[in-house]
Motif scaffolding. Structure first.
Motif, PDB file in Angstrom:
ATOM      1  N   VAL A   1       0.838  -1.200   0.000  1.00 26.00           N
ATOM      2  CA  VAL A   1       0.000   0.000   0.000  1.00 26.00           C
ATOM      3  C   VAL A   1       0.873   1.250   0.000  1.00 26.00           C
ATOM      4  CG1 VAL A   1      -1.715   1.316   1.297  1.00 26.00           C
ATOM      5  CG2 VAL A   1      -1.901  -1.188   1.152  1.00 26.00           C
ATOM      6  N   PHE A   2       1.908   1.230   0.840  1.00 23.71           N
ATOM      7  CA  PHE A   2       2.800   2.386   0.972  1.00 23.71           C
ATOM      8  C   PHE A   2       4.208   2.123   0.436  1.00 23.71           C
ATOM      9  CE2 PHE A   2      -0.121   2.234   4.637  1.00 23.71           C
ATOM     10  CZ  PHE A   2      -0.846   3.387   4.414  1.00 23.71           C
ATOM     11  N   ALA A   3       4.616   0.872   0.397  1.00 21.47           N
ATOM     12  CA  ALA A   3       6.019   0.522   0.169  1.00 21.47           C
ATOM     13  C   ALA A   3       6.581   1.097  -1.126  1.00 21.47           C
ATOM     14  CB  ALA A   3       6.195  -0.991   0.180  1.00 21.47           C
ATOM     15  N   ASP A   4       5.778   1.087  -2.197  1.00 17.69           N
ATOM     16  CA  ASP A   4       6.284   1.559  -3.478  1.00 17.69           C
ATOM     17  C   ASP A   4       6.298   3.084  -3.586  1.00 17.69           C
ATOM     18  OD1 ASP A   4       6.580  -1.059  -4.142  1.00 17.69           O
ATOM     19  OD2 ASP A   4       4.826  -1.157  -5.448  1.00 17.69           O
ATOM     20  N   LEU A   5       5.710   3.748  -2.597  1.00 19.15           N
ATOM     21  CA  LEU A   5       5.651   5.208  -2.617  1.00 19.15           C
ATOM     22  C   LEU A   5       6.693   5.845  -1.711  1.00 19.15           C
ATOM     23  CD1 LEU A   5       1.772   5.607  -2.420  1.00 19.15           C
ATOM     24  CD2 LEU A   5       3.195   5.510  -4.473  1.00 19.15           C
ATOM     25  N   VAL A   6       7.285   5.035  -0.841  1.00 21.05           N
ATOM     26  CA  VAL A   6       8.263   5.546   0.117  1.00 21.05           C
ATOM     27  C   VAL A   6       9.659   5.532  -0.520  1.00 21.05           C
ATOM     28  CG1 VAL A   6       9.372   5.119   2.343  1.00 21.05           C
ATOM     29  CG2 VAL A   6       6.907   4.785   2.092  1.00 21.05           C
ATOM     30  N   PRO A   7      10.422   6.632  -0.420  1.00 23.25           N
ATOM     31  CA  PRO A   7      11.785   6.641  -0.981  1.00 23.25           C
ATOM     32  C   PRO A   7      12.635   5.508  -0.428  1.00 23.25           C
ATOM     33  CG  PRO A   7      11.123   8.853  -0.341  1.00 23.25           C
ATOM     34  CD  PRO A   7      10.063   7.924   0.183  1.00 23.25           C
ATOM     35  N   GLY A   8      13.311   4.790  -1.331  1.00 22.41           N
ATOM     36  CA  GLY A   8      14.119   3.654  -0.913  1.00 22.41           C
ATOM     37  C   GLY A   8      15.208   4.020   0.063  1.00 22.41           C
ATOM     38  N   VAL A   9      15.778   5.203  -0.077  1.00 19.61           N
ATOM     39  CA  VAL A   9      16.862   5.606   0.820  1.00 19.61           C
ATOM     40  C   VAL A   9      16.382   5.698   2.257  1.00 19.61           C
ATOM     41  CG1 VAL A   9      16.472   8.090   0.444  1.00 19.61           C
ATOM     42  CG2 VAL A   9      18.738   7.271   1.144  1.00 19.61           C
ATOM     43  N   LEU A  10      15.121   6.066   2.447  1.00 22.53           N
ATOM     44  CA  LEU A  10      14.576   6.155   3.800  1.00 22.53           C
ATOM     45  C   LEU A  10      14.481   4.774   4.437  1.00 22.53           C
ATOM     46  CD1 LEU A  10      13.173   7.665   6.127  1.00 22.53           C
ATOM     47  CD2 LEU A  10      11.023   7.410   4.870  1.00 22.53           C
ATOM     48  N   VAL A  11      13.970   3.810   3.679  1.00 15.61           N
ATOM     49  CA  VAL A  11      13.817   2.454   4.205  1.00 15.61           C
ATOM     50  C   VAL A  11      15.171   1.813   4.463  1.00 15.61           C
ATOM     51  CG1 VAL A  11      12.902   0.151   3.704  1.00 15.61           C
ATOM     52  CG2 VAL A  11      11.602   2.174   3.044  1.00 15.61           C
ATOM     53  N   ASP A  12      16.132   2.085   3.581  1.00 17.51           N
ATOM     54  CA  ASP A  12      17.425   1.418   3.660  1.00 17.51           C
ATOM     55  C   ASP A  12      18.340   1.992   4.737  1.00 17.51           C
ATOM     56  OD1 ASP A  12      16.531  -0.092   1.551  1.00 17.51           O
ATOM     57  OD2 ASP A  12      17.605   1.063   0.025  1.00 17.51           O
ATOM     58  N   THR A  13      18.174   3.271   5.062  1.00 19.71           N
ATOM     59  CA  THR A  13      19.159   3.922   5.941  1.00 19.71           C
ATOM     60  C   THR A  13      18.597   4.440   7.254  1.00 19.71           C
ATOM     61  OG1 THR A  13      18.834   6.074   4.871  1.00 19.71           O
ATOM     62  CG2 THR A  13      20.510   4.607   3.926  1.00 19.71           C
ATOM     63  N   GLU A  14      17.322   4.765   7.309  1.00 19.57           N
ATOM     64  CA  GLU A  14      16.759   5.327   8.532  1.00 19.57           C
ATOM     65  C   GLU A  14      16.562   4.220   9.568  1.00 19.57           C
ATOM     66  OE1 GLU A  14      15.409   8.512  10.857  1.00 19.57           O
ATOM     67  OE2 GLU A  14      16.298   8.518   8.843  1.00 19.57           O
ATOM     68  N   PRO A  15      17.145   4.335  10.762  1.00 20.20           N
ATOM     69  CA  PRO A  15      17.007   3.287  11.775  1.00 20.20           C
ATOM     70  C   PRO A  15      15.544   3.031  12.130  1.00 20.20           C
ATOM     71  CG  PRO A  15      18.736   4.831  12.383  1.00 20.20           C
ATOM     72  CD  PRO A  15      18.037   5.433  11.198  1.00 20.20           C
ATOM     73  N   GLY A  16      15.167   1.778  12.073  1.00 18.63           N
ATOM     74  CA  GLY A  16      13.815   1.380  12.453  1.00 18.63           C
ATOM     75  C   GLY A  16      12.750   1.633  11.404  1.00 18.63           C
ATOM     76  N   ALA A  17      13.115   2.236  10.261  1.00 20.06           N
ATOM     77  CA  ALA A  17      12.112   2.588   9.258  1.00 20.06           C
ATOM     78  C   ALA A  17      11.485   1.348   8.621  1.00 20.06           C
ATOM     79  CB  ALA A  17      12.737   3.479   8.184  1.00 20.06           C
ATOM     80  N   LEU A  18      12.303   0.345   8.330  1.00 16.91           N
ATOM     81  CA  LEU A  18      11.766  -0.852   7.687  1.00 16.91           C
ATOM     82  C   LEU A  18      10.748  -1.543   8.572  1.00 16.91           C
ATOM     83  CD1 LEU A  18      11.638  -3.049   5.538  1.00 16.91           C
ATOM     84  CD2 LEU A  18      13.657  -4.082   6.567  1.00 16.91           C
ATOM     85  N   GLU A  19      11.088  -1.735   9.827  1.00 14.13           N
ATOM     86  CA  GLU A  19      10.174  -2.402  10.752  1.00 14.13           C
ATOM     87  C   GLU A  19       8.885  -1.605  10.910  1.00 14.13           C
ATOM     88  OE1 GLU A  19       8.901  -5.441  13.241  1.00 14.13           O
ATOM     89  OE2 GLU A  19      10.692  -5.352  11.988  1.00 14.13           O
ATOM     90  N   ALA A  20       9.006  -0.294  11.019  1.00  9.00           N
ATOM     91  CA  ALA A  20       7.821   0.547  11.178  1.00  9.00           C
ATOM     92  C   ALA A  20       6.948   0.502   9.930  1.00  9.00           C
ATOM     93  CB  ALA A  20       8.239   1.983  11.485  1.00  9.00           C
ATOM     94  N   LEU A  21       7.578   0.496   8.754  1.00  4.12           N
ATOM     95  CA  LEU A  21       6.815   0.440   7.515  1.00  4.12           C
ATOM     96  C   LEU A  21       6.134  -0.912   7.349  1.00  4.12           C
ATOM     97  CD1 LEU A  21       5.896   1.741   4.917  1.00  4.12           C
ATOM     98  CD2 LEU A  21       8.102   1.150   3.873  1.00  4.12           C
ATOM     99  N   LEU A  22       6.816  -1.981   7.742  1.00  7.24           N
ATOM    100  CA  LEU A  22       6.191  -3.306   7.698  1.00  7.24           C
ATOM    101  C   LEU A  22       4.939  -3.359   8.577  1.00  7.24           C
ATOM    102  CD1 LEU A  22       9.318  -5.633   7.795  1.00  7.24           C
ATOM    103  CD2 LEU A  22       7.579  -5.620   6.020  1.00  7.24           C
ATOM    104  N   LYS A  23       5.045  -2.798   9.765  1.00 14.06           N
ATOM    105  CA  LYS A  23       3.896  -2.793  10.679  1.00 14.06           C
ATOM    106  C   LYS A  23       2.755  -1.958  10.110  1.00 14.06           C
ATOM    107  CE  LYS A  23       6.491  -3.672  14.920  1.00 14.06           C
ATOM    108  NZ  LYS A  23       6.909  -3.141  16.244  1.00 14.06           N
ATOM    109  N   LEU A  24       3.099  -0.838   9.463  1.00 15.93           N
ATOM    110  CA  LEU A  24       2.077  -0.012   8.834  1.00 15.93           C
ATOM    111  C   LEU A  24       1.403  -0.768   7.692  1.00 15.93           C
ATOM    112  CD1 LEU A  24       0.640   2.716   8.483  1.00 15.93           C
ATOM    113  CD2 LEU A  24       2.562   3.428   7.029  1.00 15.93           C
TER     114      LEU A  24
END
Length: 275
Positions: free
Chosen positions: A223-246
């Protein structure tokens, strides 16, 4: 065909867990986590209902085994039907590396000629992931997948969502293409669109019900994954886990189905739904 790609459950599928913890594959986890949660819950219910720890699974268009090999690692017997010899070769290699070659069988074929290579009525679970977008007749493809199920079985259907493509084109500033996709019978935004066909949730559930199954669940995927900048998911601490939960929280809400990149529908035989 390429590999694509619930109510909340208390357990975590081992493949989902490994993807979550692998920093080299953040996008892979976002593409598959929701589907794995739904599929694992369905498998658990079938194991309990049948009393068999090993289920017979048919993966149509299963390619190189993104789903088949992890399912085999859980102990299930998986038959993969795919038209690509290269994909089947990769499947064989992947299954051997995972030491599950004895539980994974790859055969060359497609959804329309399914019973030339697969057993009619021989499977507890059928995966139809990333297939309907490419077949000439989606209704026939679904009917064949359902005919492969035993009298009590589960269909896992994953297909490209129309709304996600429209939203992505609009956010990229391609407004004419977004409108074209919205109005096109196949949901395509133009001649350069690599996707042959997209679906709404209503279209997919209609196909499943038309083939005689009860719709057990519908979920939006990415729903959101393809709209979120990849650099944010790859480098921001905890971003991947938070996005998965969302993603997991939004997946089961019908309000988000209309903007998901993919849609997952779980179909169950009427016997299954009554047990």
């Amino acid at each position: 065909m390429s590999d694509p790609m619930r109510p909340p459950v208390s357990h975590q599928h081992p493949q989902t867990a490994s993807l979550r913890s692998d920093p080299s594959r953040p996008r892979a986890s976002l593409r598959t986590a929701v589907v794995w949660e739904v599929l694992q819950d369905a498998l658990d219910r079938r194991v309990k209902a049948t009393g068999r720890q090993a289920l017979d699974v048919l993966d149509t268009g299963g390619g190189s085994g993104n789903f088949a090999v992890p399912l085999a690692r859980l102990g299930h017997r998986v038959t993969v039907v795919d038209p690509s010899p290269n994909a089947l070769f990769a499947l064989e290699r992947r299954a051997a590396e995972a030491e599950v070659a004895d539980r994974v069988k790859g055969v060359q074929g497609d959804a329309h000629g399914l019973f030339d290579v697969a057993e009619r009525g021989g499977y507890d679970v059928v995966l139809c992931h990333g297939v309907l977008e490419y077949v000439d007749d989606p209704a026939e493809g679904i009917r064949n997948a359902v005919a492969a199920l035993r009298s009590e079985g589960v269909l896992s259907l994953l297909a490209a969502g129309l709304g996600g493509a429209v939203l992505a084109r609009a956010l990229a500033g391609h407004f004419k293409e977004a409108k074209q996709a919205l109005q096109d019978p196949d949901g395509r935004w133009g001649q350069g669109d690599p996707m042959p066909r997209r679906f709404t949730a209503q279209q997919l559930t209609g196909l499943v019900e038309g083939a005689g199954l009860r719709v057990g669940a519908v979920h939006g995927v990415r729903v959101f994954a393809d709209l979120v900048p990849g650099v944010l998911v790859d480098t921001e601490p905890g971003a991947l886990e938070a996005l998965l939960k969302l993603e997991e929280a939004a997946a089961e809400l019908s309000a988000f189905h209309s903007v998901a990149t993919q849609l997952h529908v779980l179909g169950e035989t009427t016997e299954t739904s009554e047990t």
